[in-house]
Design a protein around this motif. Structure first.
Motif, PDB file in Angstrom:
ATOM      1  N   VAL A  53       4.488  -2.829   5.018  1.00 47.19           N
ATOM      2  CA  VAL A  53       3.862  -4.103   4.643  1.00 47.19           C
ATOM      3  C   VAL A  53       2.665  -4.374   5.548  1.00 47.19           C
ATOM      4  CG1 VAL A  53       4.202  -6.612   4.687  1.00 47.19           C
ATOM      5  CG2 VAL A  53       5.883  -5.154   3.547  1.00 47.19           C
ATOM      6  N   ALA A  54       2.855  -4.217   6.851  1.00 46.79           N
ATOM      7  CA  ALA A  54       1.761  -4.469   7.791  1.00 46.79           C
ATOM      8  C   ALA A  54       0.596  -3.503   7.572  1.00 46.79           C
ATOM      9  CB  ALA A  54       2.270  -4.385   9.227  1.00 46.79           C
ATOM     10  N   LEU A  55       0.905  -2.230   7.365  1.00 44.76           N
ATOM     11  CA  LEU A  55      -0.166  -1.249   7.147  1.00 44.76           C
ATOM     12  C   LEU A  55      -0.936  -1.521   5.861  1.00 44.76           C
ATOM     13  CD1 LEU A  55       1.632   2.029   8.256  1.00 44.76           C
ATOM     14  CD2 LEU A  55      -0.396   1.008   9.315  1.00 44.76           C
ATOM     15  N   SER A  56      -0.235  -1.858   4.813  1.00 40.98           N
ATOM     16  CA  SER A  56      -0.901  -2.154   3.536  1.00 40.98           C
ATOM     17  C   SER A  56      -1.767  -3.404   3.654  1.00 40.98           C
ATOM     18  CB  SER A  56       0.131  -2.350   2.422  1.00 40.98           C
ATOM     19  OG  SER A  56       0.855  -1.169   2.214  1.00 40.98           O
ATOM     20  N   THR A  57      -1.305  -4.374   4.448  1.00 41.20           N
ATOM     21  CA  THR A  57      -2.106  -5.578   4.685  1.00 41.20           C
ATOM     22  C   THR A  57      -3.370  -5.218   5.445  1.00 41.20           C
ATOM     23  OG1 THR A  57      -0.121  -6.972   4.747  1.00 41.20           O
ATOM     24  CG2 THR A  57      -2.106  -7.864   5.770  1.00 41.20           C
ATOM     25  N   GLU A  58      -3.215  -4.456   6.512  1.00 39.03           N
ATOM     26  CA  GLU A  58      -4.369  -4.081   7.340  1.00 39.03           C
ATOM     27  C   GLU A  58      -5.376  -3.250   6.564  1.00 39.03           C
ATOM     28  OE1 GLU A  58      -7.068  -2.001   9.700  1.00 39.03           O
ATOM     29  OE2 GLU A  58      -5.453  -0.955   8.682  1.00 39.03           O
ATOM     30  N   CYS A  59      -4.888  -2.329   5.773  1.00 41.92           N
ATOM     31  CA  CYS A  59      -5.779  -1.442   5.012  1.00 41.92           C
ATOM     32  C   CYS A  59      -6.383  -2.116   3.776  1.00 41.92           C
ATOM     33  CB  CYS A  59      -5.025  -0.190   4.576  1.00 41.92           C
ATOM     34  SG  CYS A  59      -4.553   0.877   5.942  1.00 41.92           S
ATOM     35  N   GLN A  60      -5.889  -3.301   3.464  1.00 40.98           N
ATOM     36  CA  GLN A  60      -6.311  -4.048   2.286  1.00 40.98           C
ATOM     37  C   GLN A  60      -6.103  -3.235   1.008  1.00 40.98           C
ATOM     38  OE1 GLN A  60     -10.287  -5.574   3.464  1.00 40.98           O
ATOM     39  NE2 GLN A  60      -9.232  -7.555   3.533  1.00 40.98           N
ATOM     40  N   TYR A  61      -4.885  -2.724   0.875  1.00 42.46           N
ATOM     41  CA  TYR A  61      -4.458  -2.047  -0.344  1.00 42.46           C
ATOM     42  C   TYR A  61      -3.527  -2.992  -1.091  1.00 42.46           C
ATOM     43  CZ  TYR A  61      -6.132   2.331   1.736  1.00 42.46           C
ATOM     44  OH  TYR A  61      -6.894   3.319   2.296  1.00 42.46           O
ATOM     45  N   PRO A  62      -4.081  -3.895  -1.911  1.00 46.39           N
ATOM     46  CA  PRO A  62      -3.246  -4.922  -2.517  1.00 46.39           C
ATOM     47  C   PRO A  62      -2.135  -4.391  -3.410  1.00 46.39           C
ATOM     48  CG  PRO A  62      -5.498  -5.062  -3.346  1.00 46.39           C
ATOM     49  CD  PRO A  62      -5.475  -4.037  -2.257  1.00 46.39           C
ATOM     50  N   ARG A  63      -2.379  -3.323  -4.148  1.00 51.96           N
ATOM     51  CA  ARG A  63      -1.328  -2.785  -5.004  1.00 51.96           C
ATOM     52  C   ARG A  63      -0.197  -2.200  -4.157  1.00 51.96           C
ATOM     53  NH1 ARG A  63       1.676  -3.648  -9.096  1.00 51.96           N
ATOM     54  NH2 ARG A  63       2.486  -1.789 -10.036  1.00 51.96           N
ATOM     55  N   ALA A  64      -0.561  -1.481  -3.101  1.00 51.67           N
ATOM     56  CA  ALA A  64       0.461  -0.944  -2.197  1.00 51.67           C
ATOM     57  C   ALA A  64       1.211  -2.078  -1.514  1.00 51.67           C
ATOM     58  CB  ALA A  64      -0.179  -0.029  -1.157  1.00 51.67           C
ATOM     59  N   LEU A  65       0.498  -3.114  -1.096  1.00 51.53           N
ATOM     60  CA  LEU A  65       1.157  -4.251  -0.450  1.00 51.53           C
ATOM     61  C   LEU A  65       2.137  -4.905  -1.408  1.00 51.53           C
ATOM     62  CD1 LEU A  65       1.628  -6.163   1.875  1.00 51.53           C
ATOM     63  CD2 LEU A  65      -0.426  -7.425   1.172  1.00 51.53           C
ATOM     64  N   HIS A  66       1.734  -5.093  -2.633  1.00 48.78           N
ATOM     65  CA  HIS A  66       2.614  -5.673  -3.655  1.00 48.78           C
ATOM     66  C   HIS A  66       3.891  -4.849  -3.772  1.00 48.78           C
ATOM     67  CE1 HIS A  66       3.984  -6.556  -7.783  1.00 48.78           C
ATOM     68  NE2 HIS A  66       3.490  -7.757  -7.563  1.00 48.78           N
ATOM     69  N   THR A  67       3.739  -3.549  -3.902  1.00 45.91           N
ATOM     70  CA  THR A  67       4.887  -2.642  -4.029  1.00 45.91           C
ATOM     71  C   THR A  67       5.759  -2.685  -2.778  1.00 45.91           C
ATOM     72  OG1 THR A  67       3.638  -1.202  -5.496  1.00 45.91           O
ATOM     73  CG2 THR A  67       5.548  -0.230  -4.402  1.00 45.91           C
ATOM     74  N   HIS A  68       5.130  -2.650  -1.609  1.00 48.65           N
ATOM     75  CA  HIS A  68       5.892  -2.633  -0.363  1.00 48.65           C
ATOM     76  C   HIS A  68       6.626  -3.951  -0.123  1.00 48.65           C
ATOM     77  CE1 HIS A  68       3.067   0.767   1.062  1.00 48.65           C
ATOM     78  NE2 HIS A  68       4.120   1.247   0.416  1.00 48.65           N
ATOM     79  N   ILE A  69       6.030  -5.063  -0.511  1.00 51.46           N
ATOM     80  CA  ILE A  69       6.729  -6.345  -0.383  1.00 51.46           C
ATOM     81  C   ILE A  69       7.965  -6.349  -1.268  1.00 51.46           C
ATOM     82  CG2 ILE A  69       6.612  -8.811  -0.930  1.00 51.46           C
ATOM     83  CD1 ILE A  69       3.669  -8.724   0.084  1.00 51.46           C
ATOM     84  N   LEU A  70       7.814  -5.915  -2.514  1.00 46.94           N
ATOM     85  CA  LEU A  70       8.973  -5.889  -3.413  1.00 46.94           C
ATOM     86  C   LEU A  70      10.066  -4.960  -2.887  1.00 46.94           C
ATOM     87  CD1 LEU A  70       7.263  -5.894  -6.917  1.00 46.94           C
ATOM     88  CD2 LEU A  70       8.563  -7.756  -5.853  1.00 46.94           C
ATOM     89  N   LYS A  71       9.682  -3.803  -2.394  1.00 47.02           N
ATOM     90  CA  LYS A  71      10.672  -2.866  -1.863  1.00 47.02           C
ATOM     91  C   LYS A  71      11.308  -3.407  -0.582  1.00 47.02           C
ATOM     92  CE  LYS A  71       8.968   1.296  -4.083  1.00 47.02           C
ATOM     93  NZ  LYS A  71       8.470   2.658  -3.918  1.00 47.02           N
TER      94      LYS A  71
END
Length: 121
Positions: A53-71
Motif C-alpha cells: 500500500v505504501a509503495l503504491s502510494t509513493e509511486c502514484q500507481y492508483p490502480r495498484a494502490l486500489h488493488t493493494h488496499i482491497l487485498k
C-alpha cells in the motif's frame, strides 16, 4: 485523480486483453507475486500488504494502490492500519502523494460500504 476513477473500465478491458493474449506470462507473474508473499521472507501477510500500500502510494500507481488496499482489507488489515501506511508516505515522498492515496482509500471504503461488505474493519 478523476481520470483514474473514470478509467477503471479501460484498465479492466486492457487486463482482459493481456490475459487472453499473453496468458502464460500473466500466470507466471501472478505465481511470482504469490511466491514473494508466501516464501519470500519472514514478514507476515498484513505487513506485506501494508508495505505494498505504501509503495503504491509513493509511486502514484492508483490502480495498484486500489488493488493493494482491497487485498490488505481482505488480508485482515484494518482501515486504520492502511491509512497509517499511507500517512507514512508523506515525510519521505510528499504530502500530495499521501493525499491522493487517502482519496483512493476513502473511495474504496465508500464503495465497499454501499456493497454491504462486512468483513472490512
Amino acid at each position: 485523480m478523476d481520470d483514474y476513477f473514470d478509467n477503471l473500465d479501460a484498465t479492466e478491458i486492457n487486463l482482459k486483453y493481456f490475459t487472453e493474449h499473453h496468458g502464460e506470462i500473466y500466470k507466471a507473474y501472478e505465481t511470482y507475486g504469490h511466491l514473494v508473499h508466501t516464501e519470500g521472507g519472514p514478514l507476515d501477510q498484513k505487513t506485506c500488504w501494508l508495505i505494498k500500500v505504501a509503495l503504491s502510494t509513493e509511486c502514484q500507481y492508483p490502480r495498484a494502490l486500489h488493488t493493494h488496499i482491497l487485498k490488505a482489507l481482505r488480508g485482515g488489515c484494518s482501515k486504520e492500519e492502511i491509512e497509517h501506511a499511507i500517512l507514512l508516505v508523506a515525510p519521505s515522498a510528499g504530502f500530495p502523494k499521501t493525499m491522493a492515496g487517502i482519496l483512493i482509500l476513502r473511495k474504496i471504503l465508500e464503495e465497499t460500504a454501499t456493497d454491504g461488505i462486512t468483513s472490512i474493519h
